[in-house]
Design a protein around this motif. Structure first.
Motif, PDB file in Angstrom:
ATOM      1  N   MET A 121       0.834  -1.207   0.000  1.00  0.00           N
ATOM      2  CA  MET A 121       0.000   0.000   0.000  1.00  0.00           C
ATOM      3  C   MET A 121       0.865   1.252   0.000  1.00  0.00           C
ATOM      4  N   ALA A 122       1.961   1.217   0.758  1.00  0.00           N
ATOM      5  CA  ALA A 122       2.878   2.361   0.800  1.00  0.00           C
ATOM      6  C   ALA A 122       3.581   2.541  -0.533  1.00  0.00           C
ATOM      7  N   LEU A 123       4.075   1.443  -1.085  1.00  0.00           N
ATOM      8  CA  LEU A 123       4.809   1.516  -2.350  1.00  0.00           C
ATOM      9  C   LEU A 123       3.913   1.939  -3.509  1.00  0.00           C
ATOM     10  N   ARG A 124       2.740   1.368  -3.559  1.00  0.00           N
ATOM     11  CA  ARG A 124       1.874   1.592  -4.723  1.00  0.00           C
ATOM     12  C   ARG A 124       1.079   2.894  -4.643  1.00  0.00           C
ATOM     13  N   PHE A 125       0.485   3.168  -3.487  1.00  0.00           N
ATOM     14  CA  PHE A 125      -0.434   4.298  -3.403  1.00  0.00           C
ATOM     15  C   PHE A 125       0.190   5.571  -2.829  1.00  0.00           C
ATOM     16  N   ARG A 126       1.077   5.454  -1.844  1.00  0.00           N
ATOM     17  CA  ARG A 126       1.684   6.658  -1.287  1.00  0.00           C
ATOM     18  C   ARG A 126       2.926   7.065  -2.076  1.00  0.00           C
ATOM     19  N   ALA A 127       3.750   6.093  -2.426  1.00  0.00           N
ATOM     20  CA  ALA A 127       4.983   6.412  -3.141  1.00  0.00           C
ATOM     21  C   ALA A 127       4.785   6.407  -4.654  1.00  0.00           C
ATOM     22  N   GLY A 128       3.778   5.699  -5.139  1.00  0.00           N
ATOM     23  CA  GLY A 128       3.556   5.619  -6.582  1.00  0.00           C
ATOM     24  C   GLY A 128       4.756   5.046  -7.309  1.00  0.00           C
ATOM     25  N   ILE A 129       5.269   3.926  -6.833  1.00  0.00           N
ATOM     26  CA  ILE A 129       6.493   3.344  -7.364  1.00  0.00           C
ATOM     27  C   ILE A 129       6.394   3.074  -8.867  1.00  0.00           C
ATOM     28  N   LYS A 130       7.493   3.361  -9.557  1.00  0.00           N
ATOM     29  CA  LYS A 130       7.595   3.111 -10.987  1.00  0.00           C
ATOM     30  C   LYS A 130       8.821   2.234 -11.257  1.00  0.00           C
ATOM     31  N   PRO A 131       8.767   1.413 -12.300  1.00  0.00           N
ATOM     32  CA  PRO A 131       9.918   0.563 -12.620  1.00  0.00           C
ATOM     33  C   PRO A 131      11.186   1.392 -12.787  1.00  0.00           C
ATOM     34  N   GLY A 132      12.303   0.869 -12.284  1.00  0.00           N
ATOM     35  CA  GLY A 132      13.586   1.526 -12.437  1.00  0.00           C
ATOM     36  C   GLY A 132      13.964   2.453 -11.298  1.00  0.00           C
ATOM     37  N   GLU A 133      13.117   2.587 -10.265  1.00  0.00           N
ATOM     38  CA  GLU A 133      13.396   3.522  -9.186  1.00  0.00           C
ATOM     39  C   GLU A 133      14.226   2.878  -8.070  1.00  0.00           C
ATOM     40  N   THR A 134      14.820   3.740  -7.254  1.00  0.00           N
ATOM     41  CA  THR A 134      15.617   3.309  -6.108  1.00  0.00           C
ATOM     42  C   THR A 134      14.787   3.468  -4.842  1.00  0.00           C
ATOM     43  N   VAL A 135      14.749   2.403  -4.045  1.00  0.00           N
ATOM     44  CA  VAL A 135      13.931   2.372  -2.834  1.00  0.00           C
ATOM     45  C   VAL A 135      14.814   2.115  -1.620  1.00  0.00           C
ATOM     46  N   LEU A 136      14.642   2.943  -0.584  1.00  0.00           N
ATOM     47  CA  LEU A 136      15.290   2.730   0.703  1.00  0.00           C
ATOM     48  C   LEU A 136      14.245   2.231   1.685  1.00  0.00           C
ATOM     49  N   ILE A 137      14.517   1.089   2.324  1.00  0.00           N
ATOM     50  CA  ILE A 137      13.612   0.539   3.328  1.00  0.00           C
ATOM     51  C   ILE A 137      14.305   0.645   4.680  1.00  0.00           C
ATOM     52  N   GLU A 197      26.898   8.556   0.042  1.00  0.00           N
ATOM     53  CA  GLU A 197      27.621   8.027  -1.111  1.00  0.00           C
ATOM     54  C   GLU A 197      26.686   7.249  -2.024  1.00  0.00           C
ATOM     55  N   ILE A 198      25.795   6.473  -1.429  1.00  0.00           N
ATOM     56  CA  ILE A 198      24.814   5.726  -2.221  1.00  0.00           C
ATOM     57  C   ILE A 198      23.864   6.692  -2.926  1.00  0.00           C
ATOM     58  N   HIS A 199      23.364   7.678  -2.176  1.00  0.00           N
ATOM     59  CA  HIS A 199      22.410   8.656  -2.716  1.00  0.00           C
ATOM     60  C   HIS A 199      23.034   9.479  -3.843  1.00  0.00           C
ATOM     61  N   LYS A 200      24.330   9.704  -3.758  1.00  0.00           N
ATOM     62  CA  LYS A 200      25.042  10.464  -4.780  1.00  0.00           C
ATOM     63  C   LYS A 200      25.048   9.722  -6.112  1.00  0.00           C
ATOM     64  N   HIS A 201      25.239   8.417  -6.068  1.00  0.00           N
ATOM     65  CA  HIS A 201      25.359   7.620  -7.300  1.00  0.00           C
ATOM     66  C   HIS A 201      24.024   7.040  -7.766  1.00  0.00           C
ATOM     67  N   THR A 202      23.150   6.715  -6.830  1.00  0.00           N
ATOM     68  CA  THR A 202      21.811   6.215  -7.173  1.00  0.00           C
ATOM     69  C   THR A 202      20.793   6.980  -6.325  1.00  0.00           C
ATOM     70  N   PRO A 203      20.379   8.167  -6.785  1.00  0.00           N
ATOM     71  CA  PRO A 203      19.470   9.010  -5.992  1.00  0.00           C
ATOM     72  C   PRO A 203      18.246   8.236  -5.508  1.00  0.00           C
ATOM     73  N   ILE A 204      17.910   8.439  -4.247  1.00  0.00           N
ATOM     74  CA  ILE A 204      16.814   7.710  -3.617  1.00  0.00           C
ATOM     75  C   ILE A 204      15.483   8.325  -4.045  1.00  0.00           C
ATOM     76  N   ASP A 205      14.646   7.505  -4.644  1.00  0.00           N
ATOM     77  CA  ASP A 205      13.328   7.969  -5.091  1.00  0.00           C
ATOM     78  C   ASP A 205      12.264   7.779  -4.015  1.00  0.00           C
ATOM     79  N   ILE A 206      12.384   6.677  -3.265  1.00  0.00           N
ATOM     80  CA  ILE A 206      11.346   6.314  -2.297  1.00  0.00           C
ATOM     81  C   ILE A 206      11.991   5.866  -0.997  1.00  0.00           C
ATOM     82  N   VAL A 207      11.442   6.320   0.131  1.00  0.00           N
ATOM     83  CA  VAL A 207      11.825   5.794   1.439  1.00  0.00           C
ATOM     84  C   VAL A 207      10.582   5.186   2.081  1.00  0.00           C
ATOM     85  N   ILE A 208      10.656   3.913   2.439  1.00  0.00           N
ATOM     86  CA  ILE A 208       9.608   3.258   3.218  1.00  0.00           C
ATOM     87  C   ILE A 208      10.177   3.067   4.626  1.00  0.00           C
TER      88      ILE A 208
END
Length: 323
Positions: A121-137, A197-208
Motif C-alpha cells: 500500500m505504501a509503495l503503490r499508493f503513497r509512493a507511486g512506485i515506478k519501474p527503475g526507481e531506487t527504494v530505501l527501506i 555516497e549511495i544517494h550520490k550515485h543512485t538518488p533515492i526515489d522512495i523511502v519506506i
C-alpha cells in the motif's frame, strides 16, 4: 468456543472459553478460523497503545484483526474480522474476503496480509512506485521488511537499500533482492557517510520507513539539499518502532523536492482498500503459492497463546497461531 481473550489491556491474552459471535446483518458471516498471525498491530490494539484501540472492556475481548478461515462450503479465505479472530470462530465481512489459491498453506497465507498492506500500500499508493526507481527501506530486518524488499522488486525497483540492526537478517535480504545494506549499529557519521555516497550515485526515489525516530532524522539529513536541483523523494512513514516523534528542520523541507506522507489504517481511501482485496492480496497469495514470494514463519498452537504472545521470534519470522 476457545479463544485468546484479553481482560485488561497490557496483559497477555488468556486461552479461555468465550461466547461465539452472532451475525447481525447480511454483510457478516461466521467462519471457522484456521490460522492467525500475531502482528505488531494486534499487540498494539491489545495493549491499548495503537490509535485504533477500543476502550477497556471488563467482559474481555478477543484479539486478532484478520485470519484464514473456512466457509461452510469448504472455501478457504483470508478475511478481516469484525470480531476478534484468534478464536475457533469469528465474524468477518463478506466484502473483505479473498479466496486462497491452491498451493499455499493456511499458516503461510495468514502471515502475509498485514505485511503486504504495510508495504504494498505504501509503495503503490503513497509512493507511486515506478519501474527503475531506487527504494530505501528503513528497518527492513523484520518480517514486513522482508516482504517489502520482495514486493518492491516485484514492482520494478532497480535498486533497493535496506537498513537495520540485525546483521544476519540484513545480509539475508541480499538473497531476496536487496542491493545495499546499511547497519544502524554504526555511529551516526558513518551511517550518514555511507548513505550519502549511495544517494550520490543512485538518488533515492522512495523511502519506506518502519522505524521513524533517530534513524529517520539521519535519513532526512542525507536528503537535505544545498540550493541546487534535487531528486524528488517520496518518504512514507509506515511504523514508529524507534520512536513516535522526530525533529525535522524546515530547511530540509525547503531544500529538497520531498513528499512526506504516512501509510496505515485511516490513511487509505475506500478505493485503495478495495484494490487491496480485489488485486493486491490475490496477486501476492498467488506469488507465494508459486514460491516466488518467500514467507518466513513459525507456528504456535492456540492453547499456548499466553506464553507465546510476547515471545521473541528469531530471524524476522512471523509468529502464526494455528487453530
Amino acid at each position: 468456543m476457545k479463544a485468546a481473550v484479553v481482560y485488561k489491556k497490557g496483559e497477555s491474552p488468556k486461552y479461555e472459553e468465550f461466547e461465539e459471535p452472532i451475525a447481525s446483518n447480511e454483510n457478516e458471516i461466521l467462519v471457522s478460523i484456521k490460522a492467525v498471525a500475531i502482528t505488531n498491530l494486534d499487540k498494539g490494539i491489545a495493549s491499548g497503545d495503537h490509535y485504533s484501540s477500543e476502550k477497556e472492556n471488563q467482559n474481555g475481548f478477543i484479539v486478532g484483526s484478520d485470519g484464514i478461515g473456512v466457509l461452510e462450503n469448504g472455501t478457504r479465505v483470508y478475511a478481516r474480522g469484525i470480531s476478534g479472530t484468534i478464536a475457533e470462530k469469528a465474524l468477518v465481512e463478506k466484502n473483505r474476503m479473498v479466496a486462497l489459491p491452491d498451493g499455499i498453506d493456511d499458516a503461510t497465507a495468514a502471515a502475509m496480509p498485514n505485511a503486504v498492506a504495510g508495504s504494498a500500500m505504501a509503495l503503490r499508493f503513497r509512493a507511486g512506485i515506478k519501474p527503475g526507481e531506487t527504494v530505501l527501506i528503513n528497518g527492513a530486518s523484520g518480517f514486513t521488511g522482508q516482504m517489502a524488499v520482495q514486493i518492491a522488486k516485484h514492482y520494478g525497483a532497480k535498486s533497493i537499500i535496506v537498513t537495520g540492526r540485525n546483521e544476519k537478517a540484513l545480509e539475508s535480504l541480499l538473497e531476496l533482492g536487496a542491493n545495499e545494506i546499511i547497519f544502524l549499529k554504526q555511529n551516526d557519521e558513518s551511517f550518514i557517510s555511507q548513505l550519502k555516497e549511495i544517494h550520490k550515485h543512485t538518488p533515492i526515489d522512495i523511502v519506506i520507513d518502519y522505524l521513524w525516530g533517530h534513524s529517520a532524522e539521519l535519513i532526512f539529513s542525507v536528503l537535505k539539499g544545498n540550493g541546487n536541483f534535487t531528486n524528488k523523494t517520496r518518504y512514507v512513514s509506515v511504523g514508529s518502532m524507534s520512536g513516535d516523534t522526530i525533529q525535522l528542520s524546515a530547511q530540509i523541507l525547503r531544500s529538497v523536492d520531498l513528499q512526506l506522507s504516512g501509510s496505515g489504517l485511516g490513511s487509505w481511501s475506500k478505493e485503495e482498500v478495495k484494490l487491496l482485496f480485489s488485486e493486491i492480496l490475490p496477486e501476492m497469495f498467488l506469488l507465494a503459492s508459486k514460491n516466488i514470494l518467500k514467507v518466513n514463519i513459525e507456528t504456535v498452537n492456540l492453547s499456548d497463546i499466553e506464553k507465546m504472545w510476547n515471545a521473541e521470534v528469531p530471524d524476522g519470522k512471523r509468529l502464526v497461531v494455528v487453530i
